[in-house]
Design a protein around this motif. Structure first.
Motif, PDB file in Angstrom:
ATOM      1  N   SER A 181     -20.710 -34.216  13.775  1.00 14.94           N
ATOM      2  CA  SER A 181     -19.738 -34.232  12.567  1.00 14.94           C
ATOM      3  C   SER A 181     -18.700 -33.254  12.779  1.00 14.94           C
ATOM      4  CB  SER A 181     -20.456 -34.051  11.332  1.00 14.94           C
ATOM      5  OG  SER A 181     -21.344 -35.018  11.241  1.00 14.94           O
ATOM      6  N   ALA A 194     -26.796 -34.294  14.424  1.00 18.37           N
ATOM      7  CA  ALA A 194     -25.865 -34.959  13.619  1.00 18.37           C
ATOM      8  C   ALA A 194     -24.895 -34.175  13.152  1.00 18.37           C
ATOM      9  CB  ALA A 194     -26.372 -35.999  12.314  1.00 18.37           C
ATOM     10  N   LEU A 195     -25.153 -33.044  12.373  1.00 18.10           N
ATOM     11  CA  LEU A 195     -24.315 -32.109  12.062  1.00 18.10           C
ATOM     12  C   LEU A 195     -23.360 -31.464  13.183  1.00 18.10           C
ATOM     13  CD1 LEU A 195     -23.183 -30.334   9.603  1.00 18.10           C
ATOM     14  CD2 LEU A 195     -25.039 -28.618  10.051  1.00 18.10           C
ATOM     15  N   TRP A 236     -18.916 -32.073  21.189  1.00 17.24           N
ATOM     16  CA  TRP A 236     -19.704 -33.317  21.009  1.00 17.24           C
ATOM     17  C   TRP A 236     -20.538 -33.512  22.244  1.00 17.24           C
ATOM     18  CZ3 TRP A 236     -19.525 -37.497  17.693  1.00 17.24           C
ATOM     19  CH2 TRP A 236     -20.155 -38.816  18.145  1.00 17.24           C
TER      20      TRP A 236
END
Length: 290
Positions: free
Chosen positions: A171, A167-168, A232
């Motif tokens: 982000s 998730a980091l 990503w």
């Protein structure tokens, strides 16, 4: 015990004193050296990207900031030039960050705090970029070289091992894409001209400065957005091989069917940004709100 008002007055006086330091002509002169170095680095990145587009790139020279510094290090007097670049970029970071000292008090005003926060964040972001480049140049000057792409892959791999690491990474990828989109928007809208002291620049040069800046910002925006997309992919697939920096984005562009032509355009764009940065060195304005 000092009152809140007296403490605030002390902070104001300290900010004014610091502002005088960041406004010193000597610091601005060295910051101009940093801007010249910044422009030269983009010219070198453009040249390295062009070599990649032609399929004739030296495998030891990545088409990114570290590749440009490698090229400088290998030139006559390269070690001295790296020190000049490092000191110039660090001075540029201090000079740019000094604009926050003019705007910070707006954070205390209800009507202006959003605008002041935006301007301060933008100034600090620019200063951070210059500082990173300055520190990197100093590291190269003392012989502590590294490859940006390899380091990014290592950091991504280490982050993915922790709970919530994916998730980091995602982000950060979104943030990088956001930076690319913002850079692209600055190019399309001409917002970059606020960094030029237009009253000091000859009228006949303004169209050229605007044209090179527009092309340069659009090219940089597209390249950085692609860096975010590749990051990503690394975060969503846990395949860190796609986590790469600017050189990896250039390589990805070159790999598609029309890649050489597209990458040639990106290379020209980075070179155009270099010319714009050199113009800014002649007529600098650090105020992003002007």
């Amino acid at each position: 015990m000092p009152t809140a008002r007296s403490l605030l007055d002390r902070v104001h006086r300290a900010a004014e004193s610091a502002r005088e330091v960041t406004d010193h002509p000597v610091l601005e002169a060295v910051a101009r050296v940093g801007l010249v170095a910044y422009g030269a680095m983009h010219l070198l990145i453009g040249w390295l990207a062009l070599q990649l587009a032609r399929g004739a790139r030296d495998t030891d020279a990545d088409a990114d900031q570290t590749g440009a510094l490698h090229a400088v290090a290998g030139s006559p007097g390269g070690r001295l030039l790296l020190w000049v670049i490092g000191v110039g970029m660090l001075s540029l970071a201090v000079w740019q960050a000094g604009e926050v000292l003019l705007w910070w008090h707006g954070l205390l005003e209800r009507e202006r705090w959003r605008r002041a926060a935006y301007v301060c964040a933008k100034c600090l972001a620019k200063a951070a970029v210059y500082a990173v480049l300055g520190v990197t140049a100093v590291l190269f000057a003392v012989g502590a070289e590294y490859e940006a792409d390899e380091r990014l892959r290592e950091l991504t791999s280490q982050t993915l091992r922790f709970p919530g690491g994916a998730a980091l990474v995602l982000s950060v990828a979104v943030a990088v894409v956001g930076v690319g989109v913002y850079t692209l928007a600055r190019g399309l809208t001409g917002g970059f001209m606020r960094d030029i002291d237009l009253p000091a620049a000859p009228d006949r040069w303004e169209p050229l400065i605007a044209a090179t800046g527009r092309v340069g910002y659009v090219a940089k925006g597209l390249a950085f957005a692609l860096v975010g997309v590749l990051l990503w992919q690394a975060g969503s697939s846990a395949d860190v091989s796609t986590a790469t920096g600017l050189d990896g984005a250039m390589t990805a562009i070159a790999a598609v069917e029309a890649g050489p032509r597209l990458l040639t355009g990106i290379a020209v764009g980075f070179a155009a940004f270099g010319v714009y940065a050199l113009a800014r060195a002649c007529y600098p304005d650090r105020d992003p709100s002007s």
